[in-house]
Design an enzyme around this catalytic site. Sequence first.
Site, PDB file in Angstrom:
ATOM      1  N   ASN A 116       0.878  -1.471   0.140  1.00 48.81           N
ATOM      2  CA  ASN A 116      -0.111  -0.031  -0.013  1.00 48.81           C
ATOM      3  C   ASN A 116       1.293   1.340  -0.441  1.00 48.81           C
ATOM      4  OD1 ASN A 116      -2.634  -0.265   0.016  1.00 48.81           O
ATOM      5  ND2 ASN A 116      -3.563  -1.433   1.854  1.00 48.81           N
ATOM      6  N   SER A 142      -6.021  -6.214  -3.618  1.00 48.60           N
ATOM      7  CA  SER A 142      -7.605  -5.503  -2.570  1.00 48.60           C
ATOM      8  C   SER A 142      -7.706  -6.886  -3.199  1.00 48.60           C
ATOM      9  CB  SER A 142      -7.919  -4.438  -3.140  1.00 48.60           C
ATOM     10  OG  SER A 142      -9.373  -4.300  -2.980  1.00 48.60           O
ATOM     11  N   LYS A 214      -5.145   2.233  -6.110  1.00 47.26           N
ATOM     12  CA  LYS A 214      -5.821   1.704  -4.768  1.00 47.26           C
ATOM     13  C   LYS A 214      -6.132   2.956  -3.561  1.00 47.26           C
ATOM     14  CE  LYS A 214      -5.457  -1.571  -2.126  1.00 47.26           C
ATOM     15  NZ  LYS A 214      -5.345  -1.681  -0.754  1.00 47.26           N
ATOM     16  N   HIS A 217      -9.569   3.759  -3.976  1.00 47.77           N
ATOM     17  CA  HIS A 217      -9.931   2.759  -3.584  1.00 47.77           C
ATOM     18  C   HIS A 217     -10.356   2.826  -2.348  1.00 47.77           C
ATOM     19  CE1 HIS A 217      -9.782  -1.657  -2.407  1.00 47.77           C
ATOM     20  NE2 HIS A 217     -10.994  -1.548  -2.595  1.00 47.77           N
ATOM     21  N   ASN A 218      -9.270   2.601  -1.104  1.00 51.87           N
ATOM     22  CA  ASN A 218      -9.013   2.501   0.021  1.00 51.87           C
ATOM     23  C   ASN A 218      -9.620   3.717   0.444  1.00 51.87           C
ATOM     24  OD1 ASN A 218      -7.511   0.651  -0.564  1.00 51.87           O
ATOM     25  ND2 ASN A 218      -6.168   1.049   1.161  1.00 51.87           N
ATOM     26  N   GLU A 221     -13.417   2.772   0.373  1.00 55.31           N
ATOM     27  CA  GLU A 221     -14.308   1.932   1.298  1.00 55.31           C
ATOM     28  C   GLU A 221     -14.465   2.372   2.879  1.00 55.31           C
ATOM     29  OE1 GLU A 221     -10.847  -1.467   3.396  1.00 55.31           O
ATOM     30  OE2 GLU A 221     -10.969  -1.092   1.245  1.00 55.31           O
ATOM     31  N   TYR A 222     -13.482   3.672   3.250  1.00 53.32           N
ATOM     32  CA  TYR A 222     -13.892   4.249   4.489  1.00 53.32           C
ATOM     33  C   TYR A 222     -15.009   4.847   4.668  1.00 53.32           C
ATOM     34  CZ  TYR A 222      -8.681   4.139   6.314  1.00 53.32           C
ATOM     35  OH  TYR A 222      -7.558   3.568   7.090  1.00 53.32           O
ATOM     36  N   ARG A 319     -13.139   7.519  12.521  1.00 54.17           N
ATOM     37  CA  ARG A 319     -12.053   7.360  12.746  1.00 54.17           C
ATOM     38  C   ARG A 319     -11.683   7.383  13.484  1.00 54.17           C
ATOM     39  NH1 ARG A 319     -10.070   2.218   8.916  1.00 54.17           N
ATOM     40  NH2 ARG A 319     -12.301   1.532   7.228  1.00 54.17           N
TER      41      ARG A 319
END
Length: 516
Positions: A116, A142, A214, A217-218, A221-222, A319
Amino acid sequence: MALTKPAIDSADVGLVGLAVMGQNLVLNMADHGFKVAVYNRTTSVTEKFVNDNPPSVFGDGGGGLVPGADLADFVKSIKKPRRIVILVKAGGPTDAVIDSLVPHLEKGDVIVDGGNALYTDTIRREKALTDKGLLFVGSGVSGGEEGARFGPSLMPGGKPESWEILKPVWMACAAKVDAKTGKPIEGAAPGKPVTGGVPCTTYIGPDGAGHYVKMVHNGIEYGDMQLICEAYSILRFSLGKTPAECSAILTEWNLGDLNSFLIEISADILQQKDPVTGAPFVDVVLDTAGQKGTGKWTSVNALDLGIPAATVAEAVFARCISALKDERVNASKKLKGSTGLGKAIDISVDAVRDALYCSKLCCYAQGFALYAAASTEYKWNLNLGEIAQIFRGGCIIRAGFLQKITDAFTKDPKLSNLLLDPYFVDKVASMQDNWRKVVARAALDGTPSPLFASALSYYDSYRSETLPANLLQAQRDYFGAHTYERTDTPRGEFFHIDWPDASRPQLKASELGMSR
């Protein structure tokens, strides 16, 4: 069994870094018929891995392991042009592995970073290795441990010639989706990989493009994960559902438009009992969420590019505030909450589903707007339809929803925002009343839902012809002479008022010798 010196040119591809992800990707490659040279800094890890995976594990496909105790012997065992994948911790450890490999490599060999990595590090590394005559691929991987083992989504970036060398391995090992339905093809098992279907990988673009895709993408995703958590929270604390009832609801949602890996695993989690106490498992998990930084990177990049991605950023902040556990416990004893106003707004389970769908769409719209902006800024020429396509299987955000995104960009490759695609226009039109009610109910109940609210605000801001930024820009001109544009003159003409005597006619900035 102690390691012996491997034969020269006995492996098709090599991999450095035998942590869980590395081990699983090695097994995936071997399942697909590749002889894989393996190396780990701690030799005992390599020995155990090889002993635990004898040739019989890989069936009769011809694949297998070629262990190396010495880095030089490891490199020599790989056929030229060498393909060496590294799966180690991002940052300094990645640089250290690359530096250790370079003296043993020859012109035309390819190093593939599957970690990553921050995309700017990938750009730097590719340039440095190009100067040495070597090729470099920064590839997003992923899908977690299971994806690495049986088919991840793979996002390679670098020179086209680098991709051509890596392509046979990545196309074989990637997750596969049905060509007609776009649904993941499942059923892979050790020694029995999935055959047929469309691989969830494609050439992304130059230098850092793969790791950038990527990263975003993350970030998506979060957002996706936090949105599901907020839907669960509203179901439970506004509608009074038990964890088991929430599980059943998510299971039903997974049969429709919200079908996804994250909905599926959330439903599984919510029906799980704690093996120690017998209580719902979710109730014994401390409500503090960790993060590894990719969501933050996405949010920082959105600010750098001037792209509104507040829903992704709110997921990062959610978070962060979860980590303030002790402070929140203290605050809960001192700060008053709702007085029961929420009962005035009646919402249903279906309303929460609709709110989740619309909020999810806004999160993805922000992510894909980032892709479009980065494509222009970094001259990557990203194909947004293909990016959505490779997310349909293998990756953490895999979902039926992504087929609609692929369709949207296939119909209009220059689509400026997913919200403007006719399919999504109709979906939001049919759901937005429920969306608004859910956000209002959560606010009145005091049920935290920062992403639901942020997504709705994004939608309302994006659809507004006029925003209060007119007053904001006037404020900027008042205290800092930052100029402003007028509604009755062409765009690009800037003006300034001498605010101590605002009755005087305003002048063009250029007439005053001012620059913006």
